[in-house]
Design a protein around this motif. Structure first.
Motif, PDB file in Angstrom:
ATOM      1  N   PRO A   4       0.820  -1.220   0.000  1.00 19.74           N
ATOM      2  CA  PRO A   4       0.000   0.000   0.000  1.00 19.74           C
ATOM      3  C   PRO A   4       0.845   1.258   0.000  1.00 19.74           C
ATOM      4  O   PRO A   4       1.976   1.256   0.502  1.00 19.74           O
ATOM      5  CB  PRO A   4      -0.807  -0.093   1.298  1.00 19.74           C
ATOM      6  N   ARG A   6       0.824   5.330   1.269  1.00 20.66           N
ATOM      7  CA  ARG A   6       0.173   6.123   2.326  1.00 20.66           C
ATOM      8  C   ARG A   6      -0.011   7.548   1.839  1.00 20.66           C
ATOM      9  O   ARG A   6       0.946   8.173   1.368  1.00 20.66           O
ATOM     10  CB  ARG A   6       1.042   6.114   3.600  1.00 20.66           C
ATOM     11  N   VAL A   7      -1.238   8.015   1.960  1.00 21.19           N
ATOM     12  CA  VAL A   7      -1.586   9.350   1.455  1.00 21.19           C
ATOM     13  C   VAL A   7      -2.191  10.159   2.597  1.00 21.19           C
ATOM     14  O   VAL A   7      -3.255   9.801   3.119  1.00 21.19           O
ATOM     15  CB  VAL A   7      -2.603   9.250   0.295  1.00 21.19           C
ATOM     16  N   PHE A  30      -4.839   6.382  -7.955  1.00 21.39           N
ATOM     17  CA  PHE A  30      -3.640   5.535  -8.009  1.00 21.39           C
ATOM     18  C   PHE A  30      -3.900   4.191  -8.704  1.00 21.39           C
ATOM     19  O   PHE A  30      -2.980   3.402  -8.866  1.00 21.39           O
ATOM     20  CB  PHE A  30      -3.099   5.319  -6.588  1.00 21.39           C
ATOM     21  N   GLN A  34      -3.827  -0.614  -6.710  1.00 22.58           N
ATOM     22  CA  GLN A  34      -2.902   0.015  -5.762  1.00 22.58           C
ATOM     23  C   GLN A  34      -3.626   0.300  -4.452  1.00 22.58           C
ATOM     24  O   GLN A  34      -4.395   1.248  -4.347  1.00 22.58           O
ATOM     25  CB  GLN A  34      -2.347   1.328  -6.339  1.00 22.58           C
ATOM     26  N   VAL A  36      -4.365   1.783  -0.870  1.00 25.06           N
ATOM     27  CA  VAL A  36      -4.033   3.093  -0.298  1.00 25.06           C
ATOM     28  C   VAL A  36      -4.399   3.085   1.184  1.00 25.06           C
ATOM     29  O   VAL A  36      -5.485   2.640   1.552  1.00 25.06           O
ATOM     30  CB  VAL A  36      -4.838   4.201  -1.021  1.00 25.06           C
TER      31      VAL A  36
END
Ligand code: LMR
Length: 329
Positions: A4, A6-7, A30, A34, A36
């Motif tokens: 993953p 990280r946002v 993404f 993907q 997140v």
């Protein structure tokens, strides 16, 4: 299995944050493969509302959402820990009658701690997009307070201006907005910005050939784009939110996806001295991405009219920098 990413999103329960995070969680930005992990950052009084946002994210059951971390803005390092993206949305928005620059001493200080926390806690490949206004100068403050994070990881949002400009050009030409490409936004995300219609294309042809009303291009077109944020505030009673969120996501997509040949996307980046623009200023340029690296489009020539507009907006960026010189680390 894909690891993953990280946002982090600051101001995650605010209007722009709320309009962004579900789309990020859905895989739109993404991609569907993907995972997140969202890091939702809010000021302490909004943490209860943030719990509600978290419940809603759970209730969407997005297969791409691999986790949620919540943090308060007094503990930014917790919020940004190991993040690959930090999307800086949280700030005081402007009200009717204000210019974005009027927020400079209100919002500027937020970005000193933001920069420090990014440097201390984010992932080594972190990329930062600043939305909170005045976004160019807030981005400069964050960059200057994030020693060790390369300057080419910092972006301020001018995509909203690009989208507005494309929409205006499409309406004037009577074509779908998808027919408009290569609209670069130069300088500041403010009423001095220069939306570059000279290099814009409509169905692959120069916009200046398709739109023969050059007085409109040099006049109402530019001023409509420059003042669109204020027009939205006047009509809505609040600053743009859904369109700002959309532009934020378009910015991230612009960075991570290869730019179609012959086109560009807009964001403000740390000037490397291209086009004679002082190195180190966070300046709107036309950009291209190969999906990994972003670079400033080179080799464009500007008319005297365009150059005079670019000079005005660059001067404003210098003045804004002067106003916050005590915050520049
Ligand atoms: C916008 O352009 O709509 C935003 O930056 C908000 C504002 O204050 O104009």
């Amino acid at each position: 299995m894909v690891a993953p990413i990280r946002v982090a999103v600051t101001g995650a329960a605010g209007q722009i944050g709320y309009a962004s995070i579900f789309r990020i969680a859905s895989g739109e930005v993404f991609g569907p493969n993907q995972p997140v992990i969202l890091h939702l950052v809010e000021v302490p009084p909004v943490l209860k509302a943030l719990d509600g946002v978290h419940m809603e994210l759970d209730d969407c059951a997005f297969p791409t959402l691999a986790g949620v971390v919540k943090a308060d803005s007094d503990h930014l390092e917790d919020g940004f820990r190991d993040c690959n993206w930090v999307l800086c949305v949280g700030s005081i928005p402007r009200k009717a009658g204000m210019e974005r620059g009027d927020l400079i001493r209100v919002n500027g200080p937020i970005f000193t701690s933001t920069g420090r926390a990014i440097a201390a806690a984010a992932a080594p490949d972190v990329r930062v997009v600043v939305v909170g206004n005045p976004c160019n100068t807030n981005c400069l403050i964050a960059m200057k307070n994030a020693p060790g994070v390369p300057s080419n990881r910092f972006y301020a949002m001018t995509m909203l201006d690009q989208n507005r400009a494309a929409s205006q050009l499409a309406q004037k030409a009577g074509v779908p907005v998808g027919a408009v490409s290569n609209v670069g936004i130069w300088g500041n995300h403010s009423a001095t910005q220069y939306p570059d219609f000279y290099h814009a294309k409509i169905n692959g042809r120069p916009a200046t050939e398709v739109i023969t009303d050059h007085a409109w291009l040099q006049g109402d077109f530019i001023s409509t784009v420059q003042k669109r944020g204020a027009a939205v505030i006047a009509a809505r009673g609040a600053s743009s939110a859904a369109s700002a969120a959309n532009a934020l996501l378009d910015t991230v997509k612009g960075i991570i996806r290869p730019t179609p040949a012959g086109s560009c996307f807009s964001a403000a980046v740390c000037s490397d001295g291209s086009y004679g623009i002082e190195a180190g200023l966070i300046t709107g340029f036309p950009l291209v991405s190969d999906g990994q690296q972003v670079s400033i489009v080179q080799g464009q020539t500007h008319t005297a009219f365009a150059q005079s507009k670019i000079d005005i907006t660059i001067n404003e960026l210098r003045e804004e920098r002067e106003c916050v010189k005590d915050l520049l680390g």
